[in-house]
Scaffold this motif. Structure first.
Motif, PDB file in Angstrom:
ATOM      1  N   GLY A 104       0.827  -1.028  -0.028  1.00 45.51           N
ATOM      2  CA  GLY A 104      -0.130  -0.621  -0.156  1.00 45.51           C
ATOM      3  C   GLY A 104       1.126   1.172   0.520  1.00 45.51           C
ATOM      4  N   ASP A 105       0.722   2.829   0.952  1.00 46.26           N
ATOM      5  CA  ASP A 105       1.415   3.412   0.913  1.00 46.26           C
ATOM      6  C   ASP A 105       2.169   3.340   1.761  1.00 46.26           C
ATOM      7  OD1 ASP A 105      -0.411   4.977  -0.298  1.00 46.26           O
ATOM      8  OD2 ASP A 105      -1.664   5.634   1.395  1.00 46.26           O
ATOM      9  N   LEU A 106       2.451   2.078   2.444  1.00 46.35           N
ATOM     10  CA  LEU A 106       4.290   2.005   3.326  1.00 46.35           C
ATOM     11  C   LEU A 106       4.984   1.095   2.196  1.00 46.35           C
ATOM     12  CD1 LEU A 106       2.815   0.632   6.442  1.00 46.35           C
ATOM     13  CD2 LEU A 106       3.012   3.043   5.708  1.00 46.35           C
ATOM     14  N   ALA A 107       4.695   0.964   0.981  1.00 45.10           N
ATOM     15  CA  ALA A 107       5.782   0.065  -0.413  1.00 45.10           C
ATOM     16  C   ALA A 107       7.039   1.195  -0.012  1.00 45.10           C
ATOM     17  CB  ALA A 107       5.166  -0.054  -1.454  1.00 45.10           C
ATOM     18  N   GLY A 108       8.300  -0.023   0.171  1.00 45.17           N
ATOM     19  CA  GLY A 108       9.206   0.632  -0.142  1.00 45.17           C
ATOM     20  C   GLY A 108       9.858   1.874   1.424  1.00 45.17           C
ATOM     21  N   ILE A 109       9.640   0.972   2.546  1.00 47.03           N
ATOM     22  CA  ILE A 109       9.811   1.346   3.719  1.00 47.03           C
ATOM     23  C   ILE A 109      11.197   0.759   4.240  1.00 47.03           C
ATOM     24  CG2 ILE A 109       7.880  -0.119   4.740  1.00 47.03           C
ATOM     25  CD1 ILE A 109       7.473   1.922   7.178  1.00 47.03           C
ATOM     26  N   ALA A 110      11.504   1.634   5.205  1.00 44.00           N
ATOM     27  CA  ALA A 110      13.126   0.723   6.113  1.00 44.00           C
ATOM     28  C   ALA A 110      12.670   1.642   7.086  1.00 44.00           C
ATOM     29  CB  ALA A 110      14.182   1.408   4.934  1.00 44.00           C
ATOM     30  N   GLY A 111      13.761   0.948   8.001  1.00 43.66           N
ATOM     31  CA  GLY A 111      13.383   1.502   9.441  1.00 43.66           C
ATOM     32  C   GLY A 111      13.295   0.307  10.607  1.00 43.66           C
ATOM     33  N   THR A 112      13.497   0.950  11.617  1.00 46.72           N
ATOM     34  CA  THR A 112      14.326   0.135  12.876  1.00 46.72           C
ATOM     35  C   THR A 112      13.309   1.008  13.998  1.00 46.72           C
ATOM     36  OG1 THR A 112      15.336   1.912  13.668  1.00 46.72           O
ATOM     37  CG2 THR A 112      16.095  -0.133  12.703  1.00 46.72           C
ATOM     38  N   LEU A 113      12.843   0.083  14.880  1.00 47.63           N
ATOM     39  CA  LEU A 113      11.404   0.722  16.020  1.00 47.63           C
ATOM     40  C   LEU A 113      12.293   0.096  17.525  1.00 47.63           C
ATOM     41  CD1 LEU A 113       8.857   1.092  16.266  1.00 47.63           C
ATOM     42  CD2 LEU A 113       8.113  -1.644  16.043  1.00 47.63           C
ATOM     43  N   ALA A 114      12.727   0.885  18.139  1.00 45.37           N
ATOM     44  CA  ALA A 114      13.257   1.366  19.410  1.00 45.37           C
ATOM     45  C   ALA A 114      12.134   0.878  20.432  1.00 45.37           C
ATOM     46  CB  ALA A 114      13.663   1.420  19.720  1.00 45.37           C
ATOM     47  N   LEU A 115      11.543  -0.259  20.587  1.00 47.21           N
ATOM     48  CA  LEU A 115      10.563  -0.606  22.240  1.00 47.21           C
ATOM     49  C   LEU A 115      11.346   0.339  23.767  1.00 47.21           C
ATOM     50  CD1 LEU A 115       9.413  -3.674  20.781  1.00 47.21           C
ATOM     51  CD2 LEU A 115       8.901  -1.263  19.690  1.00 47.21           C
ATOM     52  N   ARG A 125       9.538   4.332  19.621  1.00 50.70           N
ATOM     53  CA  ARG A 125      10.605   4.790  18.293  1.00 50.70           C
ATOM     54  C   ARG A 125      10.100   4.369  16.766  1.00 50.70           C
ATOM     55  NH1 ARG A 125      15.671   6.186  20.137  1.00 50.70           N
ATOM     56  NH2 ARG A 125      15.732   5.105  18.140  1.00 50.70           N
ATOM     57  N   PHE A 126      10.213   4.974  16.176  1.00 52.30           N
ATOM     58  CA  PHE A 126       9.701   4.251  14.866  1.00 52.30           C
ATOM     59  C   PHE A 126      11.090   5.473  13.954  1.00 52.30           C
ATOM     60  CE2 PHE A 126       7.286   2.530  11.784  1.00 52.30           C
ATOM     61  CZ  PHE A 126       8.075   2.136  10.883  1.00 52.30           C
ATOM     62  N   ASP A 127      12.087   5.367  13.803  1.00 51.52           N
ATOM     63  CA  ASP A 127      12.486   5.469  12.824  1.00 51.52           C
ATOM     64  C   ASP A 127      12.434   4.728  11.649  1.00 51.52           C
ATOM     65  OD1 ASP A 127      13.729   7.586  15.086  1.00 51.52           O
ATOM     66  OD2 ASP A 127      15.160   6.201  15.132  1.00 51.52           O
ATOM     67  N   TYR A 128      12.109   6.269  10.214  1.00 48.40           N
ATOM     68  CA  TYR A 128      11.882   4.980   9.233  1.00 48.40           C
ATOM     69  C   TYR A 128      12.109   5.990   7.879  1.00 48.40           C
ATOM     70  CZ  TYR A 128       7.744   8.056   8.740  1.00 48.40           C
ATOM     71  OH  TYR A 128       6.797   8.911   9.221  1.00 48.40           O
ATOM     72  N   ALA A 129      12.275   5.175   6.766  1.00 52.33           N
ATOM     73  CA  ALA A 129      12.624   6.516   5.482  1.00 52.33           C
ATOM     74  C   ALA A 129      11.343   5.725   4.645  1.00 52.33           C
ATOM     75  CB  ALA A 129      13.677   5.831   5.482  1.00 52.33           C
ATOM     76  N   LEU A 130      10.967   6.306   3.577  1.00 49.03           N
ATOM     77  CA  LEU A 130       9.430   5.408   2.813  1.00 49.03           C
ATOM     78  C   LEU A 130       9.969   7.104   1.522  1.00 49.03           C
ATOM     79  CD1 LEU A 130       6.151   6.677   4.469  1.00 49.03           C
ATOM     80  CD2 LEU A 130       7.250   4.419   3.343  1.00 49.03           C
ATOM     81  N   PRO A 131       9.582   6.012   0.445  1.00 43.65           N
ATOM     82  CA  PRO A 131      10.639   7.035  -1.116  1.00 43.65           C
ATOM     83  C   PRO A 131       9.596   8.274  -0.982  1.00 43.65           C
ATOM     84  CG  PRO A 131       9.819   4.577  -1.669  1.00 43.65           C
ATOM     85  CD  PRO A 131       9.613   4.730   0.236  1.00 43.65           C
ATOM     86  N   LEU A 132      10.150   8.789  -1.975  1.00 42.75           N
ATOM     87  CA  LEU A 132       9.633  10.352  -1.682  1.00 42.75           C
ATOM     88  C   LEU A 132       8.663  10.115  -2.871  1.00 42.75           C
ATOM     89  CD1 LEU A 132      12.304  12.515  -2.491  1.00 42.75           C
ATOM     90  CD2 LEU A 132      10.913  12.515  -0.452  1.00 42.75           C
ATOM     91  N   PRO A 133       7.314  10.817  -2.804  1.00 41.56           N
ATOM     92  CA  PRO A 133       6.787  10.776  -3.981  1.00 41.56           C
ATOM     93  C   PRO A 133       6.997  11.000  -4.997  1.00 41.56           C
ATOM     94  CG  PRO A 133       5.927  11.669  -2.348  1.00 41.56           C
ATOM     95  CD  PRO A 133       6.927  11.223  -2.075  1.00 41.56           C
ATOM     96  N   ALA A 134       6.631  10.160  -6.805  1.00 37.60           N
ATOM     97  CA  ALA A 134       7.148  10.417  -8.003  1.00 37.60           C
ATOM     98  C   ALA A 134       6.566  11.950  -8.891  1.00 37.60           C
ATOM     99  CB  ALA A 134       6.403   9.444  -8.894  1.00 37.60           C
TER     100      ALA A 134
END
Length: 137
Positions: A104-115, A125-134
């Motif tokens: 969905g809208d999270l396609a291509g997501i990368a990141g780490t989650l600290a609990l 705490r969720f540190d993430y990156a998503l592709p920029l919209p075209a």
């Protein structure tokens, strides 16, 4: 890719799912569900394998958790991959987004989650990156 950090809370419920067949050490399997609140909002379900003696301060676990919901207004799902150890009461935990698992809208997501747990409240705490919209002209 645009990188962002968000924080919020979650609730978790565990269900024992048996022990490993033939394991000599204390080892078990559990299922769990989580409900996330904040910029990461939704539910997840997962499976965990644990081994060791947590009461004595030494154990380890691995888990996979499928999250479905929204992240900063984007709807989709992804899988979170856990690897945790406890040695002499000292914890180490790594939770990463499984590469290629976003949809969905999270396609291509990368990141780490600290609990963490503070005053009886589970926090993330969720540190993430998503592709920029075209770009479209």
């Amino acid at each position: 890719m645009e990188s962002t950090s968000v924080t919020g809370t979650f609730e978790i419920a565990y269900t024992p799912a048996g022990s490993w067949s033939g394991a000599d050490d204390p080892a078990s399997r559990m299922t769990f569900t989580k409900t996330y609140a904040g910029p990461l909002a939704g539910t997840s379900s997962g499976e965990m394998l644990t081994a060791g003696r947590p009461g004595d301060g030494s154990a380890g676990y691995v888990a996979l958790e499928r999250f479905t919901g929204t992240l900063a207004g984007r709807h989709g799902s992804c899988v979170l991959q856990h690897s945790g150890t406890m040695l002499a009461g000292r914890d180490s935990l790594l939770v990463v987004v499984t590469p290629g698992s976003g949809s969905g809208d999270l396609a291509g997501i990368a990141g780490t989650l600290a609990l963490t747990m503070e005053d009886g409240v589970h926090r993330y705490r969720f540190d993430y990156a998503l592709p920029l919209p075209a770009y479209s002209a």
